[in-house]
Design a protein around this motif. Structure first.
Motif, mmCIF file in Angstrom:
data_model
loop_
_atom_site.group_PDB
_atom_site.id
_atom_site.type_symbol
_atom_site.label_atom_id
_atom_site.label_comp_id
_atom_site.label_asym_id
_atom_site.label_seq_id
_atom_site.Cartn_x
_atom_site.Cartn_y
_atom_site.Cartn_z
ATOM 1 N N LEU A 209 0.831 -1.200 0.000
ATOM 2 C CA LEU A 209 0.000 0.000 0.000
ATOM 3 C C LEU A 209 0.869 1.255 0.000
ATOM 4 C CD1 LEU A 209 -2.815 -0.880 2.574
ATOM 5 C CD2 LEU A 209 -2.994 -0.834 0.082
ATOM 6 N N PRO A 210 0.488 2.267 -0.802
ATOM 7 C CA PRO A 210 1.164 3.566 -0.737
ATOM 8 C C PRO A 210 0.625 4.375 0.426
ATOM 9 C CG PRO A 210 -0.521 3.615 -2.430
ATOM 10 C CD PRO A 210 -0.545 2.220 -1.844
ATOM 11 N N LEU A 211 1.176 5.553 0.635
ATOM 12 C CA LEU A 211 0.771 6.403 1.753
ATOM 13 C C LEU A 211 0.564 7.835 1.267
ATOM 14 C CD1 LEU A 211 0.531 6.947 4.902
ATOM 15 C CD2 LEU A 211 2.987 7.427 4.834
ATOM 16 N N VAL A 212 -0.504 8.470 1.751
ATOM 17 C CA VAL A 212 -0.739 9.890 1.495
ATOM 18 C C VAL A 212 -0.706 10.617 2.840
ATOM 19 C CG1 VAL A 212 -2.322 11.621 0.558
ATOM 20 C CG2 VAL A 212 -2.175 9.369 -0.520
ATOM 21 N N VAL A 213 0.106 11.671 2.914
ATOM 22 C CA VAL A 213 0.241 12.444 4.155
ATOM 23 C C VAL A 213 -0.120 13.894 3.874
ATOM 24 C CG1 VAL A 213 1.756 13.045 6.083
ATOM 25 C CG2 VAL A 213 2.177 10.964 4.793
ATOM 26 N N THR A 214 -0.909 14.501 4.767
ATOM 27 C CA THR A 214 -1.214 15.925 4.651
ATOM 28 C C THR A 214 -0.790 16.642 5.921
ATOM 29 O OG1 THR A 214 -3.444 15.874 5.603
ATOM 30 C CG2 THR A 214 -3.252 15.348 3.276
ATOM 31 N N ALA A 215 -0.355 17.889 5.746
ATOM 32 C CA ALA A 215 0.066 18.725 6.876
ATOM 33 C C ALA A 215 -0.373 20.160 6.609
ATOM 34 C CB ALA A 215 1.583 18.647 7.049
ATOM 35 N N PRO A 216 -0.554 20.956 7.661
ATOM 36 C CA PRO A 216 -0.929 22.363 7.439
ATOM 37 C C PRO A 216 0.134 23.081 6.613
ATOM 38 C CG PRO A 216 -1.139 21.756 9.760
ATOM 39 C CD PRO A 216 -0.444 20.622 9.089
ATOM 40 N N PHE A 217 -0.323 23.828 5.596
ATOM 41 C CA PHE A 217 0.607 24.567 4.736
ATOM 42 C C PHE A 217 0.571 26.058 5.042
ATOM 43 C CE2 PHE A 217 1.558 26.699 0.612
ATOM 44 C CZ PHE A 217 2.891 26.321 0.527
ATOM 45 N N ASP A 218 -0.602 26.646 4.940
ATOM 46 C CA ASP A 218 -0.787 28.062 5.266
ATOM 47 C C ASP A 218 -2.090 28.189 6.048
ATOM 48 O OD1 ASP A 218 -1.343 30.807 5.307
ATOM 49 O OD2 ASP A 218 -0.234 31.147 3.461
ATOM 50 N N THR A 219 -1.970 28.357 7.350
ATOM 51 C CA THR A 219 -3.153 28.403 8.219
ATOM 52 C C THR A 219 -4.064 29.578 7.861
ATOM 53 O OG1 THR A 219 -1.773 27.491 9.975
ATOM 54 C CG2 THR A 219 -3.899 28.343 10.617
ATOM 55 N N ALA A 220 -3.466 30.699 7.514
ATOM 56 C CA ALA A 220 -4.261 31.889 7.181
ATOM 57 C C ALA A 220 -5.115 31.664 5.937
ATOM 58 C CB ALA A 220 -3.336 33.084 6.979
ATOM 59 N N ASP A 221 -4.544 30.946 4.950
ATOM 60 C CA ASP A 221 -5.279 30.654 3.708
ATOM 61 C C ASP A 221 -6.128 29.395 3.809
ATOM 62 O OD1 ASP A 221 -4.358 32.851 2.448
ATOM 63 O OD2 ASP A 221 -2.847 31.840 1.236
ATOM 64 N N GLY A 222 -5.983 28.651 4.890
ATOM 65 C CA GLY A 222 -6.734 27.403 5.050
ATOM 66 C C GLY A 222 -6.331 26.342 4.044
ATOM 67 N N THR A 223 -5.013 26.193 3.835
ATOM 68 C CA THR A 223 -4.524 25.205 2.860
ATOM 69 C C THR A 223 -3.665 24.151 3.539
ATOM 70 O OG1 THR A 223 -2.658 26.671 2.338
ATOM 71 C CG2 THR A 223 -4.588 26.763 0.886
ATOM 72 N N SER A 224 -3.611 22.984 2.918
ATOM 73 C CA SER A 224 -2.800 21.864 3.403
ATOM 74 C C SER A 224 -1.861 21.406 2.307
ATOM 75 C CB SER A 224 -3.693 20.693 3.815
ATOM 76 O OG SER A 224 -4.534 21.045 4.896
ATOM 77 N N LEU A 225 -0.711 20.881 2.724
ATOM 78 C CA LEU A 225 0.250 20.293 1.794
ATOM 79 C C LEU A 225 0.005 18.790 1.751
ATOM 80 C CD1 LEU A 225 2.760 21.071 0.046
ATOM 81 C CD2 LEU A 225 4.172 20.446 2.013
ATOM 82 N N VAL A 226 -0.099 18.234 0.559
ATOM 83 C CA VAL A 226 -0.389 16.806 0.379
ATOM 84 C C VAL A 226 0.751 16.167 -0.409
ATOM 85 C CG1 VAL A 226 -2.058 15.109 -0.474
ATOM 86 C CG2 VAL A 226 -2.854 17.365 0.277
ATOM 87 N N VAL A 227 1.279 15.051 0.080
ATOM 88 C CA VAL A 227 2.309 14.309 -0.657
ATOM 89 C C VAL A 227 1.899 12.842 -0.754
ATOM 90 C CG1 VAL A 227 4.149 15.869 0.077
ATOM 91 C CG2 VAL A 227 3.751 13.776 1.368
ATOM 92 N N GLY A 228 2.270 12.214 -1.851
ATOM 93 C CA GLY A 228 2.007 10.790 -2.054
ATOM 94 C C GLY A 228 3.305 10.008 -2.054
#
Length: 566
Positions: A488-507
């Protein structure tokens, strides 16, 4: 178009010209840039360096600096993009692209006038055939003739034959487009990496007879970073190391070292087997083993049983705990001189057969000695520094400077930053495993790092988040030891810019592929999931498996991803 003679078709073309260098934010790009800078200084070539972090940055940098420039060199950016469509250059502008990202965009491959690809002659590309993906659209004029002079019966037959020809052409055109879509999907399905850009540039320096130990060390650093980031497999790494070792022998053949002592300003590169232990010569052996993915995952150091195993490992080596917890440089000389051999001997009993890898170390004068892994980690940490006071350009220039031996203090700063980064990664891995936050979604595993998590600032940087993802996937598989989870692969997300409400996603690709070549299918999957759900995503990174996602859209984005990969 692929360049067959890099000296004649690239370097001789830019002599006595002004060149724009667009350089990506990664270790390989920095090292290639340093090599090229050295060559430019030797031949008095004027140049402008601009650091670019993504596609938008690339477009903006070109527009700002392209006035009256005919030659643009792109390092580790641009190969997998349609450059002419993105940048809309004048017809007299030529782009020289030295980029390890694969696959190369077909429009760059088949453009013979403005795009020149600087690649290693030994790389395999498997390009699709020109006629299968590039269609020359011609106006299909119908053979109408003078219908008024023809009898009505012949005119009807003529109309029927014309209609049949048109239908046949439409059918063939439809089949060609369907076939093209299939071929292009297979060609672009996986993203991966080829030979490091720095090795291509070092090869150029060697052909120009301008290669030095400094240039060679930069090429070694870039190759080491490719192994650390799992961009190439071990077989490719060993092959490239063997080639570089020939140059090391050529530049560092000094005979008897006692008869030829090192001067204060000298530099010596040597080939040595190196332990896969993060910064162990600048840390304590105990901390290094805790924060190295290979030892931490194999021994399961986040469990009580694993910690006991680590103490057994040190006891088997005959190394007192007080010595192992001291900084390496403060250890007793007898222990320090023998620790590498002892680790290699005891490692086999604890399932750590591959704890050492062929590598290199450098010595500047009498005092400073670094292994290639230390430098690669340090440069990457400076690039991804989370200091709010530093812009991306400042981080880039600081990392570029630390590659020069006159800025040893900056390199040492990078080592300290890397320690903080690795402690943050290990703490996060342990938290996610203890809290059972790694969840199976069916076709892949996923983990969310919530906003406000300690050390979450580190994971707003893509390379650090990918490092966490690879560490976490390996730890999860070793911990649960299930056959299904290994694939199985893995997808991880983390907060990117809290002010803009965006997350960073990597596979992250599955573990068997992670141990070999990293062929990543998440780039295409992310694009399709965003398109199907209308999720607000930004596909700006040069690595297709890294995207920025509006946090509100995360649920529907992941639902689409699950249905796509099932």
């Amino acid at each position: 178009m692929l360049i067959s003679d890099i000296r004649l078709q690239f370097y001789d073309k830019i002599l006595n010209k002004r060149v724009l260098l667009l350089v990506s934010h990664d270790v390989d790009a920095l090292c290639a840039c340093k090599i090229l800078q050295s060559l430019f200084h030797c031949d008095h070539i004027q140049y402008t360096i601009v650091a670019v972090t993504g596609k938008q940055d690339l477009e903006r940098a070109y527009l700002e600096h392209s006035d009256q420039l005919e030659f643009v060199v792109l390092i580790n950016c641009g190969a997998n993009l349609d450059l002419l469509d993105l940048l809309q250059p004048e017809e007299n502008v030529t782009f020289f692209v030295c980029d390890s990202h694969r696959p190369v965009h077909v429009h760059n491959v088949f453009n013979t006038n403005q795009i020149k690809l600087l690649v290693n002659s030994g790389d395999e590309f498997n390009f699709p055939a020109f006629e299968d993906v590039i269609h020359n659209e011609h106006s299909d004029d119908d053979d109408s003739g003078n219908e008024s002079d023809e009898p009505s019966g012949k005119r009807r037959r003529f109309d029927e034959e014309t209609l049949e020809r048109k239908m046949e052409k439409r059918r063939k055109r439809r089949e060609w487009h369907e076939n093209k879509e299939k071929i292009m999907y297979e060609y672009e399905e996986f993203s991966y990496h080829g030979t490091a850009a720095s090795l291509v540039m070092y090869d150029l320096a060697w052909k120009l007879s301008q290669d030095t130990n400094d240039l060679l060390w930069w090429a070694i650093t870039a190759l080491t970073n490719q192994l650390i980031a799992k961009k190439i497999d071990r077989e490719k790494y060993v092959s490239d190391v063997t080639e570089l070792n020939r140059h090391v022998s050529r530049h560092n053949h000094r005979g008897n070292e006692e008869e030829n002592p090192l001067s204060v300003n000298s530099m010596k590169v040597s080939f040595v087997p190196e332990l896969q232990l993060t910064l162990y010569k600048h840390w304590s052996l105990f901390e290094s083993m805790k924060h190295s993915s290979y030892t931490a995952c194999t021994l399961k150091l986040w469990t009580l049983k694993g910690q006991k195993k680590l103490h057994e490992f040190l006891a088997d080596m005959g190394l007192p705990l007080t010595q192992s917890k001291q900084k390496f440089t403060a250890m007793d000389k007898d222990f320090k001189d023998n620790v590498k051999d002892w680790v290699e001997t005891s490692a086999k009993k604890f399932g750590l057969e591959n704890i050492s890898v062929p590598s290199f170390q450098v010595q500047f004068g009498f005092k400073h000695k670094f292994c290639a892994f230390d430098v690669a980690f340090s440069v990457d940490s400076l690039l991804e520094s989370v200091s709010n006071s530093k812009s991306a350009e400042e981080r880039f220039m600081e990392a570029l400077d630390c590659l020069s031996r006159k800025y040893i203090s900056k390199l040492e700063d990078g080592v300290e930053l890397c320690k903080q980064q690795m402690m943050g990664v290990v703490n996060q891995v342990q938290t996610l495993l203890d809290m059972k936050k790694v969840v199976s979604a069916g076709p892949f595993l996923y983990a969310f790092i919530p906003d406000g998590t300690p050390d979450s600032k580190f994971f707003s940087r893509p390379n650090c988040l990918m490092l966490l993802g690879r560490f976490l996937l390996e730890a999860y598989v070793k911990l649960y030891n299930r056959r299904r989870s290994r694939n199985l692969p893995l997808v991880v997300t983390a907060p990117f810019d809290t002010a803009d409400g965006t997350s960073l996603v990597v596979g992250i690709p599955p573990l068997p592929e992670l141990e070999q070549a990293s062929r990543n299918f998440f780039g295409k999957a992310f694009e399709q999931a965003a398109s199907k759900t209308g999720s607000r995503t930004l596909h700006d990174h040069f690595e297709p498996s890294v995207v920025v996602l509006k946090t509100e859209d995360r649920s529907k984005f992941f639902d689409a991803l699950i249905s796509l990969l099932q």
